[in-house]
Motif scaffolding. Sequence first.
Motif, short mmCIF file in Angstrom:
data_model
loop_
_atom_site.label_atom_id
_atom_site.label_comp_id
_atom_site.label_asym_id
_atom_site.label_seq_id
_atom_site.Cartn_x
_atom_site.Cartn_y
_atom_site.Cartn_z
N PRO A 183 -11.66 0.85 -7.76
CA PRO A 183 -12.06 0.62 -6.37
C PRO A 183 -11.43 -0.62 -5.74
N ARG A 184 -11.07 -0.47 -4.48
CA ARG A 184 -10.53 -1.58 -3.69
C ARG A 184 -11.31 -1.79 -2.40
N HIS B 188 0.86 -1.19 0.00
CA HIS B 188 0.00 0.00 0.00
C HIS B 188 0.89 1.24 0.00
N HIS C 212 -13.10 -5.32 -1.74
CA HIS C 212 -12.75 -6.41 -0.83
C HIS C 212 -12.11 -5.90 0.46
N ASP C 213 -11.38 -4.79 0.36
CA ASP C 213 -10.62 -4.30 1.52
C ASP C 213 -11.50 -3.41 2.39
N GLY D 114 -9.46 1.41 10.16
CA GLY D 114 -8.39 2.33 9.82
C GLY D 114 -8.90 3.75 9.91
N GLY D 115 -8.16 4.67 9.38
CA GLY D 115 -8.58 6.07 9.42
C GLY D 115 -9.56 6.39 8.30
N SER D 116 -10.03 7.62 8.27
CA SER D 116 -11.00 8.01 7.24
C SER D 116 -10.38 9.03 6.30
N GLU E 176 -11.67 -2.57 6.05
CA GLU E 176 -10.88 -2.82 7.24
C GLU E 176 -10.91 -1.62 8.17
N ARG F 86 -11.21 3.82 -0.48
CA ARG F 86 -9.85 3.38 -0.79
C ARG F 86 -9.74 2.74 -2.16
N SER G 62 -11.94 2.12 4.37
CA SER G 62 -11.27 2.08 5.66
C SER G 62 -12.25 2.65 6.69
#
Lengths: 477, 477
Positions: free
Chosen positions: A373-374, A176, A401-402, A406-408, A404, A426, A377
């Motif tokens: 697109p992935r 990443h 798919h991702d 995390g931050g925005s 997860e 993301r 977060s």
Amino acid sequence: MKKILFFLSLSLLMISCNEKQEKPIDDNQLTAEEKSDSTNIKTFFNTALTNGKSYEWLRDLTQNVGGRLSGSPEAQMAVEWGEKVMNEVGLDSIWLQPVMVPHWVRGEKEIATYTTNGVQKNVAICALGFSVATPNSGVLAEVIEVKSLEEAEALGDKMKDKIVFFNRPFDNTLIHTFKAYGGCVDQRVRGAAICGKFGAKGVIVRSMTNSIDDFPHTGTMSYGDLPAEQHIPAAAISSLAAENLSKDLISNPNLKFYFKQNCETLPDAPSFNVVGEIRGSETPENIFVVGGHLDSWDLGEGAHDDGTGVVQSLEVAYLFKKNNIKPKNTIRIVFFMNEENGTRGAKKYAELATLNKENHIGGLESDSGGHTPRGFSIDANSANTTLLQSWKKLLSPYGLHDIEKGGSGADISPLKDENVTLVGYRPDSQRYFDYHHTSRDTFDKVNKRELELGSASMASIVYLMDKYLYGDTPVKL
Amino acid sequence: MKKILFFLSLSLLMISCNEKQEKPIDDNQLTAEEKSDSTNIKTFFNTALTNGKSYEWLRDLTQNVGGRLSGSPEAQMAVEWGEKVMNEVGLDSIWLQPVMVPHWVRGEKEIATYTTNGVQKNVAICALGFSVATPNSGVLAEVIEVKSLEEAEALGDKMKDKIVFFNRPFDNTLIHTFKAYGGCVDQRVRGAAICGKFGAKGVIVRSMTNSIDDFPHTGTMSYGDLPAEQHIPAAAISSLAAENLSKDLISNPNLKFYFKQNCETLPDAPSFNVVGEIRGSETPENIFVVGGHLDSWDLGEGAHDDGTGVVQSLEVAYLFKKNNIKPKNTIRIVFFMNEENGTRGAKKYAELATLNKENHIGGLESDSGGHTPRGFSIDANSANTTLLQSWKKLLSPYGLHDIEKGGSGADISPLKDENVTLVGYRPDSQRYFDYHHTSRDTFDKVNKRELELGSASMASIVYLMDKYLYGDTPVKL
């Protein structure tokens, strides 16, 4: 024989096509409610991919307005453009939030050069945002190369009258690329503050990129609490120039590097966040913010950073309206001003939300480029994080798919609270730092389908959040 | 105040970085064996991203050889280039497999034009592969627009002396663009065979692409078993020209379209598959094939189709050798000749495998472009499909989520058998048909990191297949 060949070639062609079949969601695995959600999500994607507006909006913003650094005439044009396109979508209300923003200007194009082994080399550089200018005659000094702030700090007085050259490259083994950026950007932000203290004449910082090329990457820096007389000029140099300079310093450690820049910080300037909303049909007092930032660096056209986030955010509203899907809660689209050098727009937005006792239940930001697109977060409490992750089966057919923890994003994170669900969009990050903060961040680097898939991805998660997230608790700022 | 701002901006920066943290595999969820696999996979990625060779190989192939249609001098240069780069990697053995290939040549650049409402419009066209030329004076005729082969067939004698215009566009709502291609390409392949039968003067086919632009996309076609005297010229026209022509036909249904092309099918020419292998350390008689195709269309540089597949395949071998990871079975790298118009290389390879009683246990093909990795498509028995899908947890940290049953690729599918596990590498497909078979398929469209991530993705699945797949049963062809 020809007939055989014909059918053989056709059958090969069919193999070649069948192998790439679309994999729909298996409806049997969905509840009735999920089937309805799945249908609405498909509708968002179909509309974006066949009647999307984002690409033409982006063309207009990037090519007719262009780079739009806070305080510039172009930033003001972008505000007017923002009102115009929000009106086109027919939002229920549209307004401007006044905010004072920093006003840094680059001035004349920077120059840099050095001579080694009798050969003069011109170096691709650009001033970092908030840097002071060099003296009119420029800066000429010997160079000390370092790989970290710690290494610089340890030099102490040895750096007096020298140019300090920060040359820690991205760690390209990190998949990443934003992680690699996070591992290097301290050099750009804090290098000058440290070296100014010890009397260095200037700092030059290797550009923040995964690639080796000749484009300097600008970006914000800060002198921290250093007195003004210790402020020294700070510039980015291209990664290729950094590699070459590093080699030349081995054979010629006393070479003198020259650079000249003409930038200046003017008094703060008036500007605006551009805000518009679709009023919620059931609980309009509950607000989801969806946004990107309207300002950009001056070198390119602010396409991937963050024209794409702006037009995708508005397309979220367009996709709801075009398909007559009425959100229960209010969906508020915000084009934030001044993310790049100050985040004043973000702070003003949060300040006004508190002042007006607004009840924000969530937010979505797109500020990681407009590539394919992935995922998302999630910055939320555990229950809501788990809820959002449970939507994977609805979202994964679209490459999402991702999903997860995390931050925005920098613009919505001032709204952070236990009961506010913040999400960052993301997209794929592999190419992002080829363009980021450079003259290459232009419209032609954005792919229409990738952009539109992003808009639909964002609309889909907003739709699910609007439907399934409860927001009983007002935001506490 | 400044200090506060400094730390505030730093903390915002940190939020912005932390939110994009790399998510490593949770080691606690892995068995000891999986940890070892995870380490080796990480090694492949680290090596590809820091010491990869594929990008420079691709530069050489695309820019120094260029487009390389079967039978052309460039195709022969590509064969020699293939031997050279295999030698650089130090494969255990390298050889050429002679194969006779079709030899179609485009000749002079095609021209096309029509006049409507007093305005003459030049049209971007190109001949389709295997098409005959027009007469020297070109073809001038009225146009009948159709959307399908069925619609054309139903016209029957009405198409006599007309140009039939196939204009069914890609279905842009399909997320996987290869599916949209599969839904349209019958027009290109079979249109002329159907219309020649009824005495049409020529066919023009809308280019196979998701986008609206002015680049014609070539590709193979076939006259099937039609007698030579009924062969009519077939051309692709750009999607933009197709849109315009369709509009102009509404206002001016009797407009006459003119086109001229000079292509020719020459006698079959001698060529080669380029083959090299790393001999297996335990069961060298078992073979995994890894390949892409060396030939390309003539209009561009054959970058995404399929220069990337060729260099990624070789990089698989390089990644094993560079890291001293010795496969149990033989890993054979094949640069197939003539995938684009005949798949003669693929057929020859399979024929020789049977003749030489070779035991192929699996294959991997990269022929879907060099964009960012998404996954693999598996053409195998149920047990092996399930086994490959069980590796998702090892592969998903690298963006490899789509590991689904499907086809593999045109060059390895002749090896298909119940006991042979065939896999197609599947990168992101959103941009692929912007370039496919056009003058735009050039080196600059390939991103270094995306290419290298693909090589490492391929090496990873080959490593897992080599370690865990059993291949006791010889291939039956």
